[in-house]
Design an enzyme around this catalytic site. Sequence first.
Site, PDB file in Angstrom:
ATOM      1  N   ASP A 179      -8.064  -4.533  -0.437  1.00 44.82           N
ATOM      2  CA  ASP A 179      -8.540  -5.131  -1.687  1.00 44.82           C
ATOM      3  C   ASP A 179      -8.349  -6.640  -1.733  1.00 44.82           C
ATOM      4  O   ASP A 179      -9.000  -7.324  -2.523  1.00 44.82           O
ATOM      5  CB  ASP A 179      -7.808  -4.493  -2.881  1.00 44.82           C
ATOM      6  CG  ASP A 179      -8.046  -2.997  -2.965  1.00 44.82           C
ATOM      7  OD1 ASP A 179      -9.217  -2.588  -2.970  1.00 44.82           O
ATOM      8  OD2 ASP A 179      -7.063  -2.241  -3.007  1.00 44.82           O
TER       9      ASP A 179
ATOM     10  N   HIS B  70       0.857  -1.192   0.000  1.00 43.72           N
ATOM     11  CA  HIS B  70       0.000   0.000   0.000  1.00 43.72           C
ATOM     12  C   HIS B  70       0.883   1.229   0.000  1.00 43.72           C
ATOM     13  O   HIS B  70       1.976   1.231   0.582  1.00 43.72           O
ATOM     14  CB  HIS B  70      -0.915   0.000   1.233  1.00 43.72           C
ATOM     15  CG  HIS B  70      -2.045   0.974   1.154  1.00 43.72           C
ATOM     16  ND1 HIS B  70      -1.900   2.296   1.503  1.00 43.72           N
ATOM     17  CD2 HIS B  70      -3.340   0.819   0.757  1.00 43.72           C
ATOM     18  CE1 HIS B  70      -3.063   2.910   1.328  1.00 43.72           C
ATOM     19  NE2 HIS B  70      -3.948   2.053   0.879  1.00 43.72           N
TER      20      HIS B  70
END
Length: 422
Positions: free
Chosen positions: A354, A297
């Site tokens: 996700d 991320h």
Amino acid sequence: MTTAKLSYDGKEYTLPVIEGSEGERGLDISRLRSDSGLITLDPAYGNTGSCKSAITFIDGDRGILRYRGYPIDQVAERARFTEVCFLLIYGRRPTLDELRAFRDKMTRHTLIHEDMKKFFQGYPPGAHPMAVMAAMFASLQTFYPDEHDLDLDIVRILAKSKTLAAFSYKKSIGQPFIYPKNDLSWPANFLRMMFAVPAEEYEVPKVVEDALNLLLILHADHEQNCSTSTMRMVGSSEANIFASLSAAICALWGARHGGANEEVITMLEGIQAAGLSTKDFIESVKKGERKLMGFGHRVYKNFDPRAKLLKTAADRIFDQLGVHDPALDLAKQLEEAALSDEYFVKRKLYPNVDFYSGIIYRAMGIPTSMFTVMFVLGRIPGWIAHWLEQRTEEGGYRIHRPRQIYVGETEREFEDRGTKVL
């Protein structure tokens, strides 16, 4: 006041140090160009604070996410999505009476103008729901052009977003639109409009309603990401809230942002189709032959706290639904293999939100083409909160206008060729 010193070309410049409520520090360079003639260069703005905000706090190194000071795990466990909308937008938890009134308003404004149904008829059957959503939000302004009641527009947006999303899906599969029901919660209303048909009764499973509530809350805001920054940038021109939302939806559409959970499902299906073992796939990732989607991320250098909540929820949801999805088993194996491999640990590549959200959506019956639309539905309150916060900045707000370092051709003559080609 704490300051920093910048020395350049024999001169020294004083830069104020701004400190946030959580101890974050940043150099205030707002006068750097006017005082020194210099600008900063920060591709993709990874080290640039574009604003001060009191909405969401993230500490990527410690894996912390808080909405208005409340830890995300507490909010996800104890709140419903409607309350989170109020919290983010208005900066405080509503009283129970305020929450009831807010929910009632959102219920009464769920219907869209009947003329908007004609817009859906104009799209081809294969139109991507995200394209339809962006266009529909821009179109909403034409039905509500008076900006004197912003609170009412906010309610309209929150209420009608699920109707627009469900209608977009129904259009894509050629089924008739299902109108909302006022006795259902926000998540249940959306799910009924998605999956019900006129020929038979449909009751929303409680486990699916609760799963959607969790997913909406976890996606509600995430600080100055690409789509939120787009919302602020477009809004800085004094564009109305509908136009700004349409732009934010377009920004979210990209695979590097809202489309990432689709990429995870595609990856898992590709591994299964190829008959690859977890070990073989991990080794191919380390060699640069494949990508491990859903890991890493831009902000988090630790476990994404939203991913932790979804991992726990996934087992519960699949168990209650009686669903066995080999993709979930594969995802768990990939996570275990990656987190025990020095290659990924050294690079601080941990699962992000996700990685599990797409698997849960699939278990709920949400098609892959709707994954990013689901992200939109969750993120709308955060976008609105940032748009409002910008408009109420102390001293007013300026239109966003980044600078650049020009690296093109220097001045040259545009020679006269003697003839002009029309």
